[in-house]
Every structure is written in structure tokens, then in C-alpha cells.
Design an enzyme around this catalytic site. Structure first.
Site, PDB file in Angstrom:
ATOM      1  N   THR A   1      40.741  98.065  98.824  1.00 51.69           N
ATOM      2  CA  THR A   1      39.935  97.166  97.991  1.00 51.69           C
ATOM      3  C   THR A   1      39.117  96.169  98.794  1.00 51.69           C
ATOM      4  O   THR A   1      37.973  95.848  98.457  1.00 51.69           O
ATOM      5  CB  THR A   1      40.861  96.370  97.033  1.00 51.69           C
ATOM      6  OG1 THR A   1      41.466  97.285  96.148  1.00 51.69           O
ATOM      7  CG2 THR A   1      40.111  95.327  96.243  1.00 51.69           C
TER       8      THR A   1
ATOM      9  N   ASP B   1      40.791 104.977  99.627  1.00 47.16           N
ATOM     10  CA  ASP B   1      41.687 104.236  98.757  1.00 47.16           C
ATOM     11  C   ASP B   1      43.088 104.628  99.243  1.00 47.16           C
ATOM     12  O   ASP B   1      43.347 105.816  99.476  1.00 47.16           O
ATOM     13  CB  ASP B   1      41.459 104.723  97.314  1.00 47.16           C
ATOM     14  CG  ASP B   1      42.273 103.952  96.303  1.00 47.16           C
ATOM     15  OD1 ASP B   1      41.675 103.358  95.399  1.00 47.16           O
ATOM     16  OD2 ASP B   1      43.525 103.976  96.385  1.00 47.16           O
ATOM     17  N   SER B   2      43.984 103.681  99.418  1.00 45.89           N
ATOM     18  CA  SER B   2      45.242 104.032 100.102  1.00 45.89           C
ATOM     19  C   SER B   2      46.130 104.947  99.275  1.00 45.89           C
ATOM     20  O   SER B   2      47.101 105.500  99.785  1.00 45.89           O
ATOM     21  CB  SER B   2      45.996 102.776 100.545  1.00 45.89           C
ATOM     22  OG  SER B   2      46.574 102.119  99.450  1.00 45.89           O
TER      23      SER B   2
ATOM     24  N   THR C   1      46.135  98.140  99.416  1.00 46.63           N
ATOM     25  CA  THR C   1      47.461  97.575  99.151  1.00 46.63           C
ATOM     26  C   THR C   1      48.428  98.588  98.530  1.00 46.63           C
ATOM     27  O   THR C   1      49.638  98.446  98.663  1.00 46.63           O
ATOM     28  CB  THR C   1      47.371  96.352  98.208  1.00 46.63           C
ATOM     29  OG1 THR C   1      46.792  96.760  96.968  1.00 46.63           O
ATOM     30  CG2 THR C   1      46.537  95.245  98.825  1.00 46.63           C
ATOM     31  N   ASP C   2      47.878  99.601  97.833  1.00 52.27           N
ATOM     32  CA  ASP C   2      48.766 100.497  97.074  1.00 52.27           C
ATOM     33  C   ASP C   2      49.871 101.104  97.935  1.00 52.27           C
ATOM     34  O   ASP C   2      51.019 101.189  97.502  1.00 52.27           O
ATOM     35  CB  ASP C   2      47.960 101.627  96.411  1.00 52.27           C
ATOM     36  CG  ASP C   2      47.121 101.123  95.246  1.00 52.27           C
ATOM     37  OD1 ASP C   2      47.345  99.973  94.811  1.00 52.27           O
ATOM     38  OD2 ASP C   2      46.251 101.875  94.761  1.00 52.27           O
TER      39      ASP C   2
ATOM     40  N   THR D   1      57.327  95.267  99.823  1.00 57.80           N
ATOM     41  CA  THR D   1      57.041  96.148  98.703  1.00 57.80           C
ATOM     42  C   THR D   1      55.880  95.547  97.909  1.00 57.80           C
ATOM     43  O   THR D   1      55.785  94.316  97.829  1.00 57.80           O
ATOM     44  CB  THR D   1      58.356  96.272  97.880  1.00 57.80           C
ATOM     45  OG1 THR D   1      58.660  97.589  97.646  1.00 57.80           O
ATOM     46  CG2 THR D   1      58.390  95.522  96.642  1.00 57.80           C
TER      47      THR D   1
HETATM   48  N1  ASP Z   1      43.568 101.147  95.281  1.00 57.27           N
HETATM   49  C1  ASP Z   1      43.440 100.164  96.338  1.00 57.27           C
HETATM   50  C2  ASP Z   1      44.042 100.764  97.605  1.00 57.27           C
HETATM   51  O1  ASP Z   1      45.204 100.770  97.781  1.00 57.27           O
HETATM   52  C3  ASP Z   1      44.111  98.910  95.972  1.00 57.27           C
HETATM   53  C4  ASP Z   1      43.985  97.786  96.978  1.00 57.27           C
HETATM   54  O2  ASP Z   1      43.568  97.937  98.100  1.00 57.27           O
HETATM   55  O3  ASP Z   1      44.330  96.655  96.598  1.00 57.27           O
HETATM   56  O4  ASP Z   1      43.341 101.264  98.424  1.00 57.27           O
END
Ligand code: ASP
Length: 351
Positions: free
Chosen positions: A14, A68-69, A100-101, A176
Site C-alpha cells: 500500500t 501486493d503482498s 502489510t498483509d 501479527t
Molecule cells: N494489500 C496490501 C499489501 O499487503 C495492504 C498493505 O500494504 O497495507 O500489499
């Protein structure tokens, strides 16, 4: 002031995302190039604060395809590990910009892949894209620079794989993702923070790992034949039975209730016995966010001990997965696998 060299690896997430179609409001977010992201990171420009005042030199590398992770798999963990290994001797610290995922999975995976890590590897990202007027990206990123570049700020080194998010530094394999929207996106329910980054930066030296003895290396032998199963009332053993019969699972992690409790029914017990007989390693973790497994605390967990189920203690499910993949990847004997799973290898567990 001596030069501090930091390496930044941009994988996506993100933090650098923008709308797929800028003309459409609510268009889905997709990762954008490093150049786009860097436009907002004034502090790392050559005439910015970190370079000019703190004598920090940055080098960057971007994944060829930014992700996107949710799209990452273990081949990406290995890719990240190799990028760092290549440059290990030339840099003082490493920052991985990541979605973050699955950040806690990657941080856990890297913590096992790295052997004798003696430099900071800091993962960071954000809940809002860096282009957003209220973004958390700038704070997270600049905090990560302070941790990875500890030397330049007179801070004690934190030579671990960590997650820097919302003014706190957490051990990666204890973290987590706990929220999709609040800035405190990550928690470390069973281990205290490694540092707090408020007006002053407080490094909690007593929470840090001891410095390793040997030379740094990476070990990327991971066994991907691992699954995580969440128990729930009404869970049908037949489904698990089918998976076991396929005989392709080397590691089965079961997210049990509470401190390791699970249905004590005959079909469930015999399914686990069969899995064990076929050579599957079975590890119990908990669905609870905090606390851990204590086999034998209740009769509802004690029955699993004679089968050879291993307790995951207070491992997070992310760390349990990474540890199981790594331990099984070493192709050790069953006794050695069990011993390693019950050893605190990277500060991931307290038994
Ligand atoms: N979908 C995004 C990811 O993990 C979410 C994020 O980065 O906050 O790449």
C-alpha cells in the site's frame, strides 16, 4: 562522522500504491514504481536530512514486478534473502518496504532463513499510501531509517528481523497483523517491543537477541508441504482425512482452541495417528491472539501427547508456519525435527 550505508529493497504494498485508473474514484489500488514512491521521500534525497546531516548513503533495489503482498510466496522470501545476502558486507542496515498483509509471514520466514544475522533488517509499510494527505508512510519509513541506521543516531544496534510500524519496533517473528485500518497495524502479543519511537527513541536492550557467534549466511531450504488448519465447532474430520490420505503433507499445523484443546473424538484422534504414522509432523498452535499452547493443562489436550503432537507454545501462526517450513526443509530425522520445533531458535517462542 563516519558514513552509514543503508540498502532499501522495495517489494510493493500500500505504501507505494495508487489507483489503477486515476480517472475513476474508488479505483482499486495497485503498486507503483519506486520512482513514484521516492518522490514523496524527501528526507532520503541526496540533499535531504539523512544524507546531509547524518551522512547516510542509500542504495535502492526494486522488485522487477511490484506486488501486493497477498501475492507473495516463499520464492519471494528467498529472493529478498538473496538480495540482502549479496550486499550484506557492504551495508550497515537493510530496509524492506513491504505490504502489510503478509509482512509478518515474510519477517518470520527471513528470521529463519538468516543465520547469524548481525545487522538490522527492518520491514515497514503503511496503512495509507504515501501520496495520501494523512499517510502513516513517512513516519514509518523514517523510523525504519533510524533503526536500520542506528549507528548514525548513536542508538544501540538492533540486529534482528523486525517490523517498524506506528512508532514501535516489534520482533518480526513475534508480530501479527491485527488491523486493516488503524495505524497500529501490528501487535506482538507475547513479546514486548524492541524499541519505542516517541519523541525520544527508546531501545529496549534487554529484549534484544544476543549477538551471534558465527559468520552470516542464508539457508533457503524450505519445505512447502505444510498446511495450517483452523479448528471450529462442527469441523468435519473427513476433510482432513482426505488431505492425509493424499500423503503430500509433511507438516500439519492445527490452530487449536485456547491452550491446545481440540475434539477428543475417535475419528479425529485416529486421523492424527494415521498422519503421524505417514511421517507428518503435527504442531498445535492456538487461535487466541495472546498466550500459548500447554499440552496437558486440560484432558482435552492431554490425549494428543501420546500421539506425538508437538506444542507450538506461544508461537504466532506466522512464525509457526515459517519455522515448520524451515525445520522440515533441513531434512533431519523425526527426533531432530521435534527437538528443533521445541527449541527457541530466533527469539520466536518462550516455552
Ligand atoms: N494489500 C496490501 C499489501 O499487503 C495492504 C498493505 O500494504 O497495507 O500489499
Amino acid at each position: 562522522m563516519a558514513k552509514t550505508r543503508l540498502f532499501i529493497l522495495y517489494t510493493g504494498g500500500t505504501i507505494g500504491m495508487g489507483p489503477q485508473n486515476p480517472e475513476v474514484s474508488d479505483s482499486p489500488l495497485i503498486p507503483q514504481s519506486w520512482e513514484q514512491l521516492q518522490r514523496y521521500m524527501h528526507s532520503i534525497h541526496e540533499d535531504g536530512y539523512f544524507s546531509k546531516v547524518k551522512n547516510i548513503e542509500f542504495e535502492y533495489h526494486s522488485f522487477p514486478v511490484l506486488l501486493d503482498s497477498s501475492q507473495l510466496d516463499i520464492s519471494h522470501w528467498i529472493q529478498m534473502a538473496k538480495e540482502i545476502e549479496k550486499r550484506y558486507d557492504d551495508f550497515d542496515g537493510f530496509i524492506i518496504i513491504h505490504g502489510t498483509d503478509t509482512m509478518a509471514y515474510t519477517a518470520s520466514g527471513l528470521s529463519f532463513i538468516f543465520n547469524n544475522l548481525n545487522k538490522p533488517v527492518v520491514l515497514t509499510g503503511s496503512q495509507l499510501p504515501i501520496s495520501h494527505s494523512r499517510t502513516d508512510a513517512i513516519t514509518n519509513f523514517s523510523n525504519a531509517i533510524h533503526i536500520a541506521g542506528a549507528k548514525a543516531f548513536g542508538l544501540p544496534p538492533i540486529n534482528e528481523v523486525s517490523i517498524c510500524f506506528n512508532d514501535r519496533l516489534l520482533r518480526g517473528n513475534r508480530s501479527t497483523k491485527a488491523s486493516t485500518n488503524v495505524f497500529e497495524g501490528f501487535v506482538s502479543p507475547d513479546y514486548p517491543p524492541l524499541a519505542e519511537l516517541e519523541e525520544a527513541i527508546k531501545v529496549k536492550t534487554r529484549n534484544l537477541m544476543e549477538a551471534p557467534d558465527g559468520a552470516f549466511s542464508i539457508n533457503t531450504n524450505l519445505n512447502p508441504n505444510v498446511i495450517i488448519l483452523t479448528l471450529f465447532p462442527g469441523f468435519r474430520v473427513e476433510h482432513l482425512q482426505k488431505l492425509i490420505e493424499d500423503d503430500e503433507i509433511d507438516g500439519l499445523i492445527i490452530k487449536t482452541y485456547g491452550s491446545g484443546n481440540a475434539p477428543c473424538t475417535e475419528p479425529f484422534l485416529s486421523c492424527l495417528k494415521q498422519a503421524k504414522k505417514q511421517g507428518t509432523t503435527i504442531l498445535f498452535t492456538t487461535q487466541c491472539l495472546q498466550g500459548g499452547v500447554k499440552l496437558g493443562k486440560y484432558a482435552a489436550s492431554d490425549v494428543f501427547r501420546p500421539i506425538g503432537v508437538i506444542s507450538g507454545g506461544d508461537l504466532t501462526n506466522e512464525a509457526a508456519l515459517a519455522k515448520m517450513m524451515w525445520v522440515l526443509g533441513q531434512k533431519s530425522s523425526a527426533a531432530e525435527v521435534e527437538k528443533l520445533l521445541q527449541t527457541n531458535m530466533r527469539g520466536e517462542v518462550t516455552f
